[in-house]
Design a protein around this motif. Structure first.
Motif, PDB file in Angstrom:
ATOM      1  N   ARG A 159     -15.097   8.850  -3.434  1.00 28.57           N
ATOM      2  CA  ARG A 159     -13.989   8.463  -4.290  1.00 28.57           C
ATOM      3  C   ARG A 159     -14.162   9.047  -5.684  1.00 28.57           C
ATOM      4  O   ARG A 159     -15.263   9.103  -6.223  1.00 28.57           O
TER       5      ARG A 159
ATOM      6  N   LYS B 276      -8.057   6.415  -7.887  1.00 32.59           N
ATOM      7  CA  LYS B 276      -7.668   5.014  -8.092  1.00 32.59           C
ATOM      8  C   LYS B 276      -8.710   4.343  -8.952  1.00 32.59           C
ATOM      9  O   LYS B 276      -9.901   4.415  -8.645  1.00 32.59           O
ATOM     10  N   PRO B 277      -8.292   3.672 -10.008  1.00 29.68           N
ATOM     11  CA  PRO B 277      -9.259   3.005 -10.876  1.00 29.68           C
ATOM     12  C   PRO B 277     -10.074   1.994 -10.078  1.00 29.68           C
ATOM     13  O   PRO B 277      -9.522   1.262  -9.259  1.00 29.68           O
TER      14      PRO B 277
ATOM     15  N   THR C  56     -13.955   4.304   3.985  1.00 32.92           N
ATOM     16  CA  THR C  56     -13.778   2.884   4.280  1.00 32.92           C
ATOM     17  C   THR C  56     -13.535   2.703   5.772  1.00 32.92           C
ATOM     18  O   THR C  56     -12.507   3.135   6.289  1.00 32.92           O
TER      19      THR C  56
ATOM     20  N   MET D 105     -15.838  12.547   1.686  1.00 40.59           N
ATOM     21  CA  MET D 105     -14.878  12.521   0.569  1.00 40.59           C
ATOM     22  C   MET D 105     -15.119  11.329  -0.345  1.00 40.59           C
ATOM     23  O   MET D 105     -14.451  10.305  -0.265  1.00 40.59           O
TER      24      MET D 105
ATOM     25  N   ASN E 214     -11.157   8.539   5.866  1.00 41.48           N
ATOM     26  CA  ASN E 214     -11.785   9.711   5.249  1.00 41.48           C
ATOM     27  C   ASN E 214     -12.410   9.391   3.899  1.00 41.48           C
ATOM     28  O   ASN E 214     -13.358  10.033   3.483  1.00 41.48           O
ATOM     29  N   GLU E 215     -11.846   8.416   3.218  1.00 38.94           N
ATOM     30  CA  GLU E 215     -12.426   8.027   1.935  1.00 38.94           C
ATOM     31  C   GLU E 215     -13.713   7.239   2.123  1.00 38.94           C
ATOM     32  O   GLU E 215     -14.335   6.821   1.158  1.00 38.94           O
TER      33      GLU E 215
ATOM     34  N   GLU F 258      -3.264   1.062   0.246  1.00 37.48           N
ATOM     35  CA  GLU F 258      -3.444   1.651  -1.072  1.00 37.48           C
ATOM     36  C   GLU F 258      -4.164   0.691  -2.000  1.00 37.48           C
ATOM     37  O   GLU F 258      -5.156   0.999  -2.634  1.00 37.48           O
ATOM     38  N   MET F 259      -3.609  -0.510  -2.057  1.00 39.48           N
ATOM     39  CA  MET F 259      -4.113  -1.510  -2.982  1.00 39.48           C
ATOM     40  C   MET F 259      -5.554  -1.895  -2.670  1.00 39.48           C
ATOM     41  O   MET F 259      -6.345  -2.158  -3.559  1.00 39.48           O
TER      42      MET F 259
ATOM     43  N   SER G  41      -7.822   0.022  -1.191  1.00 39.51           N
ATOM     44  CA  SER G  41      -8.803   1.100  -1.177  1.00 39.51           C
ATOM     45  C   SER G  41      -9.187   1.539  -2.576  1.00 39.51           C
ATOM     46  O   SER G  41      -9.225   2.712  -2.889  1.00 39.51           O
ATOM     47  N   ASN G  42      -9.459   0.588  -3.406  1.00 40.74           N
ATOM     48  CA  ASN G  42      -9.877   0.896  -4.774  1.00 40.74           C
ATOM     49  C   ASN G  42     -11.205   0.224  -5.064  1.00 40.74           C
ATOM     50  O   ASN G  42     -11.533  -0.072  -6.193  1.00 40.74           O
ATOM     51  N   GLY G  43     -11.938  -0.056  -4.001  1.00 37.84           N
ATOM     52  CA  GLY G  43     -13.220  -0.716  -4.190  1.00 37.84           C
ATOM     53  C   GLY G  43     -13.145  -2.233  -4.092  1.00 37.84           C
ATOM     54  O   GLY G  43     -14.114  -2.926  -4.354  1.00 37.84           O
TER      55      GLY G  43
ATOM     56  N   THR H 134      -6.380   8.549   6.022  1.00 37.35           N
ATOM     57  CA  THR H 134      -6.735   8.722   4.612  1.00 37.35           C
ATOM     58  C   THR H 134      -7.854   7.762   4.217  1.00 37.35           C
ATOM     59  O   THR H 134      -8.876   8.155   3.665  1.00 37.35           O
TER      60      THR H 134
ATOM     61  N   LYS I 263       5.023  -1.739   3.605  1.00 35.18           N
ATOM     62  CA  LYS I 263       4.120  -2.784   3.102  1.00 35.18           C
ATOM     63  C   LYS I 263       2.696  -2.492   3.542  1.00 35.18           C
ATOM     64  O   LYS I 263       1.746  -2.662   2.778  1.00 35.18           O
TER      65      LYS I 263
END
Lengths: 345, 345
Positions: free
Chosen positions: A3, A48-49, B146, A1, B143-144, B111-112, B114-116, B140, B105
DNA sequence: ATGAAAGCGCTAACAT
DNA sequence: ATGTTAGCGCTTTCAT
């Protein structure tokens, strides 16, 4: 998957990437219908950017570096917590580094961070740096345009924001407390005599005695190396035998606890005929027996203040740059069981 | 003093940026003389390749994220130190985050990150997450693409590398130690009964009793809420009066220290007629009186192991991906003064 | 309302 | 030995 990128979305809808970019940023230029479908698709596919792309573009990373001499120290952990809290609130990440009290590690870390990884730095300098009295690595970074906020162990000669505790007043107040509860032979045990904060506490002790009209007896000033902590009791035992001591102010918890143990072993009753106050952050103090009265340092508040200050500076437009500032966080005496209660009039 | 870019250098020497890039990377394509002058100039002017540009290009950041439930916990601070050490050795930065034991949190942080921002994550899950038993946010991320390495508080159902302590054996050994030094009425005080590690220690306690042919007496199993630490003594006092207890195994330091205080107050002599062993990381144990015998957890080693494992995985070519692995770090009983010495044959 | 193009700083394949 | 170009993922100005 893999990004998802803006390009993928553009392909999917057969539109241009700029349309997608604008749609995702809710630009008025884009029709409501396309905005909706693009945003929906992005959300569903967990778009996500890319952080690095944005940082590169903006020349801002929204991350701050923190360099701490020793993470096992409860005070520093508290500071870290304070920094993390406000950084998080304001949408900043934290890259954290440990200097291990080493000048070289500190310098390397600063090097490593000053390549655009971070927007600003919060640090407390390594003991070795303070001893060496060489702060050029700090000024280099600052001159490159990366703001630094120093806390606790700060370099006076460097022009930057600083957050410190009022160590001097803390010691003055500790002496006052002990004196007003009937102690006159107050020893000062320092494990920090080569650090500036140690010197400030020492000066506060001297001033405190003066305030209370107690003659300074340099025999009661005991300097110990910090890494000797297993030896504290052995070092203090003969001293407590030779000198007439009925109270102690210690610059840290470990030596204070050692002092209590030695005093108890010598038959003293704490706090009735022997009292102890320690500069501290609280973890050992709350578990010792008796529980330690402390000059408490509010590490979390120091960290939060440092972070607020740094982020303010980062988000300020270039024009309205302010002067550097030194913020003093006050210390409080937290009365526990190693001192007699003080009733101030 | 704006930061120098490759373009600036190219302009300065009137060459192309690719020449500069190659020169700085010591490419064989570039003549020695140009390489020398360019490298010299770069060095003198403190050129540093822009982190975000390189990360963007390489799709690698050489930074790892770490999520810790509570930074004021000495064990976690030790783990952090271990992670920092090997990350640093291998040229990785660390972005550190605190979950404060909160599921939300933790999710937001993931989330924060996992944006590279990071290449991989090391974490110990929040207590709330463990209670909720909802681990979708972990899968999640995985699977992305990471990788995650979990330590200490791990999710069994998630397929990822894990580093844990042998809590079960630690408890078994603690019972054995107490039994072999003459104790039969061994209480188990747990402040972690809702965490898996708490359950493992409990099971180890039961198994240990069985090994020693001591009948299990559930009256001697005392579960306390962790955040009650100021109340530990009050909670234990009546229990110690009602029950016949001559030894304690505690899942943490604070409750162990409370137990010692209560026992002493009841006239017990430690360790002669009352012994205590605590699962612990050491800071309070070394300062209590008497000093606590502990089941020691080697936090630093856990952190180092987790970091090694993660970085290995990150630097492995895609093809040779290995299976997930669970690494068990053994615990040791560190004998101090709250137990009688054990002479094993 | 949508798209093309330049640019953030750098690397690397591909000319010359 | 050196240069041109495309591209990493994104924003933004300037067309259309």
């Amino acid at each position: 998957m893999k990004r998802l990128t803006i390009k993928d979305i553009a392909n999917h809808f057969s539109v241009s990437i700029s349309t997608v970019s604008k749609a995702l940023n809710d630009s008025y230029e884009i029709s409501v219908s396309t905005k909706e479908k693009i945003q929906k698709y992005a959300k569903e596919n967990n778009y996500k950017p890319n952080f690095n792309a944005i940082s590169l573009k903006n020349r801002k990373t929204k991350t701050i570096g923190i360099i701490i001499p020793n993470m096992l120290n409860y005070f520093f952990a508290q500071v870290f917590k304070g920094v993390e809290k406000v950084a998080n609130e304001k949408g900043y990440k934290i890259i954290s580094c440990i200097s291990n009290e080493s000048y070289d590690k500190e310098t390397e870390t600063l090097e490593m961070l000053s390549n655009g990884s971070i927007d600003g730095i919060i640090l407390s300098m390594a003991e070795e740096t303070e001893l060496k009295n060489d702060f050029t690595h700090f000024s280099t970074i600052i001159n490159e345009g990366t703001p630094i906020v120093m806390f606790d162990r700060v370099a006076n000669s460097i022009d930057c924001d600083k957050v410190i505790a009022n160590d001097f007043d803390g010691a003055v107040n500790a002496v006052k407390h002990l004196s007003r509860t009937g102690h006159k032979n107050i020893a000062f045990i320092s494990t920090l005599s080569n650090l500036n904060i140690g010197r400030l506490r020492h000066q506060g002790y001297v001033k405190g005695l003066e305030n209370e009209n107690i003659a300074l007896n340099t025999d009661l000033i005991i300097n110990i190396k910090e890494d000797d902590y297993k030896e504290y009791e052995n070092i203090l035992t003969p001293i407590f035998t030779e000198k007439n001591i009925d109270a102690v102010i210690a610059t840290d918890e470990s030596s204070a606890i050692a002092a209590m143990k030695v005093a108890i072993r010598k038959g003293h009753k704490i706090p009735d005929d022997f009292s102890v106050i320690a500069f501290s952050n609280g973890i050992l103090a709350r578990h010792s027996s008796p529980k330690l009265t402390t000059v408490s340092q509010h590490g979390e508040q120091m960290g939060a203040t440092a972070a607020e200050r740094l982020i303010d500076k980062l988000e300020l437009a270039e024009e309205e740059k302010q002067e550097s500032e030194t913020i003093v966080i006050k210390t409080d005496i937290v009365e526990r069981k190693s001192t007699k209660p003080l009733f101030l009039n």
